[in-house]
Write an enzyme that holds these catalytic residues in place. Structure first.
Site, PDB file in Angstrom:
ATOM      1  N   ASP A  48       0.286  -9.128  -7.268  1.00  0.00           N
ATOM      2  CA  ASP A  48       1.285  -8.678  -6.297  1.00  0.00           C
ATOM      3  C   ASP A  48       2.711  -8.880  -6.829  1.00  0.00           C
ATOM      4  OD1 ASP A  48       1.231  -7.282  -3.820  1.00  0.00           O
ATOM      5  OD2 ASP A  48       2.234  -8.967  -2.872  1.00  0.00           O
ATOM      6  N   GLU A  90      11.885 -12.399  -2.193  1.00  0.00           N
ATOM      7  CA  GLU A  90      10.442 -12.392  -2.405  1.00  0.00           C
ATOM      8  C   GLU A  90      10.085 -12.661  -3.866  1.00  0.00           C
ATOM      9  OE1 GLU A  90       8.662  -9.605   0.304  1.00  0.00           O
ATOM     10  OE2 GLU A  90       7.347  -8.929  -1.303  1.00  0.00           O
ATOM     11  N   GLU A 142       4.929  -1.740   3.970  1.00  0.00           N
ATOM     12  CA  GLU A 142       5.402  -2.993   4.578  1.00  0.00           C
ATOM     13  C   GLU A 142       4.543  -3.387   5.786  1.00  0.00           C
ATOM     14  OE1 GLU A 142       7.158  -4.479   2.578  1.00  0.00           O
ATOM     15  OE2 GLU A 142       9.302  -4.152   2.789  1.00  0.00           O
ATOM     16  N   GLU A 212      -3.831   0.520  -0.785  1.00  0.00           N
ATOM     17  CA  GLU A 212      -3.825  -0.857  -0.275  1.00  0.00           C
ATOM     18  C   GLU A 212      -5.239  -1.443  -0.265  1.00  0.00           C
ATOM     19  OE1 GLU A 212      -1.391  -3.074   0.633  1.00  0.00           O
ATOM     20  OE2 GLU A 212       0.229  -1.711   0.136  1.00  0.00           O
TER      21      GLU A 212
END
Ligand SMILES: Cc1ncc(CO)c(N)n1
Length: 223
Positions: A48, A90, A142, A212
């Protein structure tokens, strides 16, 4: 008075099965049930980080399109700029978290599903991709994380304490509000979009959902 059904609402109803597949994936369920395999978590973390680095130029391109879309009396640019700022934070968080778990970020090789997702993001950067279409992808990307990780924080969840902070990152309420702002942006755009753009945007949503699911699979199925 009955509130008008928005385009995103219609899509989420129509594609509920695929959407739930992305937000209630076995990887997320394993965090929520407390039986997550930590090596799967570490795989996800490293992959990620690579994804988020590729996500930055994509979000920047959405910002540019919002600005050029000119009739921005609605503050789209500011909402998206908030997203860019959050990504800066992040990336620092990923570095800190990787150190904590002993994950060496510099030696991570992107796996196939990740490469394909990043390539998809790059394709959306093209100026030929309409603001509306890119914004739909952004909102979906998101929101899937928001809903997935919020699920791990519900009262009856057994999420291990050492993973709570990760879940908070995306599952917290203010990230939820930000996702709602993105959804409002998207619905406002879709309201005035041509049929052609609406069709493209829906197809883009489906691609995001598939990517995803593949992304979660990549972490979950490794032994
Ligand atoms: C794969 C993936 N999807 C969505 C997000 C949310 O930013 C993320 N960090 N990674």
């Amino acid at each position: 008075m009955q509130a008008k059904i928005t385009v995103t609402e219609t899509w989420l109803r129509k594609h509920r099965h695929l959407y739930d597949g992305a937000t209630r994936h076995p990887f997320i369920r394993s965090i929520r049930d407390g039986n997550i395999d930590i090596s799967a978590f570490k795989t996800w973390l490293g992959q990620d980080y690579i994804f988020v680095r590729a996500f930055v130029p994509f979000v920047a391109s959405v910002l540019t399109k919002a600005y050029k879309g000119s009739d921005d009396g609605n503050g789209d640019v500011e909402v998206i700029l908030g997203g860019v700022a959050a990504l800066h934070d992040e990336i620092s968080w990923f570095k800190k978290e990787a150190f904590k778990w002993g994950v060496q970020l510099s030696s991570i090789v992107p796996q196939k599903a990740n490469q394909e997702y990043c390539r998809f993001l790059e394709s959306l950067i093209s100026p030929e991709v309409e603001y509306t279409v890119a914004a739909v992808a952004f909102w979906a990307i998101e929101t899937i994380y928001q809903e997935s990780f919020a699920h791990c924080l519900e009262d009856d969840s057994k999420t291990p304490p050492e993973l709570k902070e990760t879940c908070q990152r995306w599952g917290n309420e203010s990230f939820g509000e930000y996702c709602n702002s993105l959804r409002n942006i998207v619905d406002r755009q879709l309201e005035k979009a041509s049929d052609d753009v609406i069709t493209k945007a829906e197809a883009t949503l489906l691609r995001v959902l598939e990517h995803e699911v593949d992304f979660w699979n990549m972490s979950h199925r490794r032994t």
